[in-house]
Design a protein around this motif. Sequence first.
Motif, PDB file in Angstrom:
ATOM      1  N   VAL A  92       0.831  -1.204   0.000  1.00  0.00           N
ATOM      2  CA  VAL A  92       0.000   0.000   0.000  1.00  0.00           C
ATOM      3  C   VAL A  92       0.871   1.262   0.000  1.00  0.00           C
ATOM      4  O   VAL A  92       0.545   2.256  -0.632  1.00  0.00           O
ATOM      5  CB  VAL A  92      -0.964  -0.014   1.200  1.00  0.00           C
ATOM      6  CG1 VAL A  92      -1.568   1.341   1.424  1.00  0.00           C
ATOM      7  CG2 VAL A  92      -2.060  -1.038   0.981  1.00  0.00           C
ATOM      8  N   LEU A  93       2.025   1.161   0.664  1.00  0.00           N
ATOM      9  CA  LEU A  93       2.863   2.351   0.839  1.00  0.00           C
ATOM     10  C   LEU A  93       3.180   3.111  -0.454  1.00  0.00           C
ATOM     11  O   LEU A  93       2.916   4.310  -0.543  1.00  0.00           O
ATOM     12  CB  LEU A  93       4.163   1.957   1.529  1.00  0.00           C
ATOM     13  CG  LEU A  93       4.178   2.097   3.050  1.00  0.00           C
ATOM     14  CD1 LEU A  93       5.569   1.802   3.572  1.00  0.00           C
ATOM     15  CD2 LEU A  93       3.756   3.488   3.453  1.00  0.00           C
ATOM     16  N   PRO A  94       3.733   2.413  -1.469  1.00  0.00           N
ATOM     17  CA  PRO A  94       4.107   3.168  -2.687  1.00  0.00           C
ATOM     18  C   PRO A  94       2.921   3.814  -3.376  1.00  0.00           C
ATOM     19  O   PRO A  94       3.092   4.718  -4.196  1.00  0.00           O
ATOM     20  CB  PRO A  94       4.723   2.092  -3.601  1.00  0.00           C
ATOM     21  CG  PRO A  94       4.974   0.921  -2.746  1.00  0.00           C
ATOM     22  CD  PRO A  94       4.066   0.997  -1.593  1.00  0.00           C
ATOM     23  N   LEU A  95       1.708   3.350  -3.048  1.00  0.00           N
ATOM     24  CA  LEU A  95       0.538   3.900  -3.724  1.00  0.00           C
ATOM     25  C   LEU A  95       0.192   5.300  -3.244  1.00  0.00           C
ATOM     26  O   LEU A  95      -0.563   6.015  -3.895  1.00  0.00           O
ATOM     27  CB  LEU A  95      -0.667   2.977  -3.522  1.00  0.00           C
ATOM     28  CG  LEU A  95      -0.495   1.572  -4.111  1.00  0.00           C
ATOM     29  CD1 LEU A  95      -1.765   0.774  -3.912  1.00  0.00           C
ATOM     30  CD2 LEU A  95      -0.160   1.643  -5.583  1.00  0.00           C
ATOM     31  N   ILE A  96       0.753   5.694  -2.076  1.00  0.00           N
ATOM     32  CA  ILE A  96       0.455   7.032  -1.559  1.00  0.00           C
ATOM     33  C   ILE A  96       0.903   8.091  -2.561  1.00  0.00           C
ATOM     34  O   ILE A  96       0.164   9.025  -2.881  1.00  0.00           O
ATOM     35  CB  ILE A  96       1.163   7.256  -0.207  1.00  0.00           C
ATOM     36  CG1 ILE A  96       0.567   6.309   0.845  1.00  0.00           C
ATOM     37  CG2 ILE A  96       1.005   8.693   0.258  1.00  0.00           C
ATOM     38  CD1 ILE A  96       1.256   6.387   2.174  1.00  0.00           C
ATOM     39  N   ALA A  97       2.116   7.901  -3.089  1.00  0.00           N
ATOM     40  CA  ALA A  97       2.635   8.880  -4.059  1.00  0.00           C
ATOM     41  C   ALA A  97       1.793   8.871  -5.327  1.00  0.00           C
ATOM     42  O   ALA A  97       1.517   9.922  -5.909  1.00  0.00           O
ATOM     43  CB  ALA A  97       4.086   8.569  -4.385  1.00  0.00           C
ATOM     44  N   LEU A  98       1.365   7.671  -5.744  1.00  0.00           N
ATOM     45  CA  LEU A  98       0.558   7.581  -6.957  1.00  0.00           C
ATOM     46  C   LEU A  98      -0.788   8.260  -6.794  1.00  0.00           C
ATOM     47  O   LEU A  98      -1.328   8.831  -7.744  1.00  0.00           O
ATOM     48  CB  LEU A  98       0.341   6.109  -7.332  1.00  0.00           C
ATOM     49  CG  LEU A  98       1.561   5.383  -7.876  1.00  0.00           C
ATOM     50  CD1 LEU A  98       1.213   3.946  -8.163  1.00  0.00           C
ATOM     51  CD2 LEU A  98       2.038   6.063  -9.144  1.00  0.00           C
ATOM     52  N   ALA A  99      -1.341   8.203  -5.560  1.00  0.00           N
ATOM     53  CA  ALA A  99      -2.633   8.844  -5.320  1.00  0.00           C
ATOM     54  C   ALA A  99      -2.536  10.329  -5.615  1.00  0.00           C
ATOM     55  O   ALA A  99      -3.408  10.910  -6.260  1.00  0.00           O
ATOM     56  CB  ALA A  99      -3.076   8.597  -3.885  1.00  0.00           C
ATOM     57  N   GLY A 100      -1.445  10.946  -5.168  1.00  0.00           N
ATOM     58  CA  GLY A 100      -1.251  12.369  -5.436  1.00  0.00           C
ATOM     59  C   GLY A 100      -1.086  12.637  -6.925  1.00  0.00           C
ATOM     60  O   GLY A 100      -1.656  13.576  -7.464  1.00  0.00           O
ATOM     61  N   LEU A 101      -0.332  11.742  -7.593  1.00  0.00           N
ATOM     62  CA  LEU A 101      -0.059  11.948  -9.017  1.00  0.00           C
ATOM     63  C   LEU A 101      -1.298  11.775  -9.886  1.00  0.00           C
ATOM     64  O   LEU A 101      -1.428  12.404 -10.928  1.00  0.00           O
ATOM     65  CB  LEU A 101       1.007  10.955  -9.482  1.00  0.00           C
ATOM     66  CG  LEU A 101       2.436  11.315  -9.165  1.00  0.00           C
ATOM     67  CD1 LEU A 101       3.350  10.186  -9.593  1.00  0.00           C
ATOM     68  CD2 LEU A 101       2.814  12.596  -9.890  1.00  0.00           C
ATOM     69  N   SER A 102      -2.207  10.896  -9.448  1.00  0.00           N
ATOM     70  CA  SER A 102      -3.373  10.617 -10.290  1.00  0.00           C
ATOM     71  C   SER A 102      -4.450  11.680 -10.127  1.00  0.00           C
ATOM     72  O   SER A 102      -5.447  11.674 -10.844  1.00  0.00           O
ATOM     73  CB  SER A 102      -3.955   9.252  -9.942  1.00  0.00           C
ATOM     74  OG  SER A 102      -4.653   9.332  -8.732  1.00  0.00           O
ATOM     75  N   LEU A 103      -4.235  12.587  -9.178  1.00  0.00           N
ATOM     76  CA  LEU A 103      -5.275  13.582  -8.868  1.00  0.00           C
ATOM     77  C   LEU A 103      -5.642  14.487 -10.051  1.00  0.00           C
ATOM     78  O   LEU A 103      -6.824  14.671 -10.336  1.00  0.00           O
ATOM     79  CB  LEU A 103      -4.818  14.419  -7.675  1.00  0.00           C
ATOM     80  CG  LEU A 103      -5.944  14.930  -6.791  1.00  0.00           C
ATOM     81  CD1 LEU A 103      -6.790  13.784  -6.298  1.00  0.00           C
ATOM     82  CD2 LEU A 103      -5.361  15.691  -5.632  1.00  0.00           C
ATOM     83  N   PRO A 104      -4.654  15.057 -10.773  1.00  0.00           N
ATOM     84  CA  PRO A 104      -5.032  15.932 -11.890  1.00  0.00           C
ATOM     85  C   PRO A 104      -5.933  15.243 -12.909  1.00  0.00           C
ATOM     86  O   PRO A 104      -6.917  15.822 -13.365  1.00  0.00           O
ATOM     87  CB  PRO A 104      -3.684  16.318 -12.510  1.00  0.00           C
ATOM     88  CG  PRO A 104      -2.724  16.204 -11.403  1.00  0.00           C
ATOM     89  CD  PRO A 104      -3.202  15.057 -10.571  1.00  0.00           C
ATOM     90  N   ASN A 105      -5.619  13.981 -13.246  1.00  0.00           N
ATOM     91  CA  ASN A 105      -6.455  13.259 -14.203  1.00  0.00           C
ATOM     92  C   ASN A 105      -7.848  13.002 -13.652  1.00  0.00           C
ATOM     93  O   ASN A 105      -8.837  13.096 -14.375  1.00  0.00           O
ATOM     94  CB  ASN A 105      -5.802  11.934 -14.594  1.00  0.00           C
ATOM     95  CG  ASN A 105      -4.717  12.142 -15.613  1.00  0.00           C
ATOM     96  OD1 ASN A 105      -4.636  13.207 -16.216  1.00  0.00           O
ATOM     97  ND2 ASN A 105      -3.875  11.148 -15.773  1.00  0.00           N
ATOM     98  N   ALA A 106      -7.909  12.671 -12.352  1.00  0.00           N
ATOM     99  CA  ALA A 106      -9.215  12.449 -11.738  1.00  0.00           C
ATOM    100  C   ALA A 106     -10.031  13.739 -11.775  1.00  0.00           C
ATOM    101  O   ALA A 106     -11.244  13.710 -12.006  1.00  0.00           O
ATOM    102  CB  ALA A 106      -9.047  11.953 -10.305  1.00  0.00           C
ATOM    103  N   LEU A 107      -9.349  14.880 -11.595  1.00  0.00           N
ATOM    104  CA  LEU A 107     -10.071  16.164 -11.606  1.00  0.00           C
ATOM    105  C   LEU A 107     -10.674  16.450 -12.979  1.00  0.00           C
ATOM    106  O   LEU A 107     -11.745  17.056 -13.076  1.00  0.00           O
ATOM    107  CB  LEU A 107      -9.130  17.295 -11.199  1.00  0.00           C
ATOM    108  CG  LEU A 107      -9.059  17.570  -9.701  1.00  0.00           C
ATOM    109  CD1 LEU A 107      -7.993  18.600  -9.407  1.00  0.00           C
ATOM    110  CD2 LEU A 107     -10.403  18.054  -9.185  1.00  0.00           C
ATOM    111  N   ASN A 108      -9.985  16.014 -14.053  1.00  0.00           N
ATOM    112  CA  ASN A 108     -10.561  16.180 -15.388  1.00  0.00           C
ATOM    113  C   ASN A 108     -11.949  15.558 -15.447  1.00  0.00           C
ATOM    114  O   ASN A 108     -12.900  16.155 -15.961  1.00  0.00           O
ATOM    115  CB  ASN A 108      -9.676  15.498 -16.434  1.00  0.00           C
ATOM    116  CG  ASN A 108      -8.417  16.288 -16.712  1.00  0.00           C
ATOM    117  OD1 ASN A 108      -8.364  17.489 -16.455  1.00  0.00           O
ATOM    118  ND2 ASN A 108      -7.412  15.612 -17.222  1.00  0.00           N
TER     119      ASN A 108
END
Lengths: 315, 308
Positions: B230-246
């Motif tokens: 689960v740990l490495p996914l924390i960084a990915l959650a932040g990175l995926s945010l702009p696309n989710a906002l679209n």
Amino acid sequence: MPGGGSPFESRRRESRGGVGLTDAQERAEARESAARGRTARRLLHEHGFWLGTVLLAGLVGFAFLGPHLYHQSPYAINANLSLAGPGRGRPLGSDVLGRNELARLMLGGQAFLLIGCFSAIIAVGVGIVVGLVGALGEGTAPSLLMWFSDTVLNIPQVVPLLLFEVLLVPNVLTFVIVIGGTGWPSVARMVRAAALEAGARDYVEAARAQGASGPRIYFRHVLPNIRGTLLTAASQQANQGVLVLATVSFLAFGLPPPLPNWANMIANSFGSIQSGAWWLVIPPGVAFVLLQIGVNLTADGLHRALEVRTGERVR
Amino acid sequence: MMRYIASRTAIALLSLMAISLAVFGLLHLDAATPAAAILGIRHDTPANIAALNRAMGLNLPVPVQYAHWLSTFTRPHGAGTRILLGNLPVTLELLGLGMGFSLLLGAWVALYQVQRPGSRGEKALTAATYIMSAVPGFWLAIILVWIFTLNFLWLPPPGPPLPDQMGFWWWARFETLPVATIALTTVGYWSRQFRSALEEALRSEYVRTARAKGLPERRILYRHVLRNAVLPLIALAGLSLPNALNTVIAVEVIFYLPGAGRLLINSVNGLFFTTATSVAMVLALVTVGANWLADISYSLIDPRIEYH
């Protein structure tokens, strides 16, 4: 399509005479050329790759050849056929204005395919340069570039398009430039990560020891070895670009109205679905999904076939 | 540690400043454009443009305008706080619930796939998530509206709630489809990331040790592997945010949710440039802030991270 990589191969073979290669390197090259035949054979067994290629070819043919074979106007308005369902002569029915939906669907794919393809080329081109410099460059340039890249990455791509919309002329070229120009940071990120890994390997060290210049190392030694990553980045970028274009077009900021595209066809049918006109919503959406799946399947299949060849880890 | 946090904070602030300059500069590429766009073709004579520019303060030097815009944005009752308190909660609610469900569903799918590799269920889930990640959010939203509110009348149609539609139950019914849209369009990404993280973790030494000790496979997976994956996914959650906002922006427009995305569309539509740029700035605040938070929390949780 990036990842073909034959230019790199031929140049590498030329260099053999100039700089004396060690036995190990020669053996590695022999192994590699043997593996190249196997890559082609392996590709034959990648069913996903063939399915994706067929899907893509079908969609490209549908959008670019279709209008030449199916001689119906996508613009002719016929009030009597407003919201007429699929039937004789109109396999996909008509929209609110009674325009032939199948003809519109064919024409509507063109802009999508063009913008997806060319914006991905721009994004991948810029992304490669920024990613390679970010990984292997020296001094403060890499960290500055990556900061800039991360900053652009933080902006949802739809937002600049919406803001630009007011200022720029909405045409295919504008969208190619803006989508490509805001999409490169994710490519740069992937390239940087892959190049950091590839740059730490012995052959880069060997090339550096032989006195190879920076760009030479980047483009001759590192780039060919991360082509799997490039392929993934390019396919992701094409899909992402098309998705952004679709979302923006859906929000009524896309290409101007008379020319149909799949997204504004979906947007316009949002009202008519209340009267049950499903044939206006389903086909453009399905075409869009097939496009994305086709790109993904092709790239994934190619990547899998290449991955073994370049000695990367196989899943 | 403190140095790392300080440098991440400085980088985030610099990013925000750069974005604010870019957003502001975007509208000042050409001084005549905003006024001309507002006046329209019939009234955009040079005299009218000059008069409107004077009225809107667009004839002042650009640095002065930037300072003015920034103060309007950051004032206690300025545009920034209005959007932050008025519209952003709606957006964050949608984003949080959607991504939360997506993560749970993605974790479930990945755990199932890792436990039964090669099974029929695993292949079906792989195909389903593969297709789902190709579906555009706005199309899925329309299909869901068509199925659930027009055909079956199970859920209320998009639109503001009526006065008698209050309370948690109504709220949940209104939020179901928007949240489902966000969750379903992102679940493919998360299940794939979870799966590769789990497979990576399953290959590590401590798993071999645990197996050698004779621990049951389920216990290894849920106790040891899951936590590390689960740990490495924390960084990915932040990175995926702009696309989710679209997607969130489109979903807010379709479902008439009064969030920041809908405000952005309305203000660009109505040529309210200050509002549009302020919303863009608030969205940047969210993504930059989330990535900053992801970096910091990741470094706090995982002490192995390098600081430089």
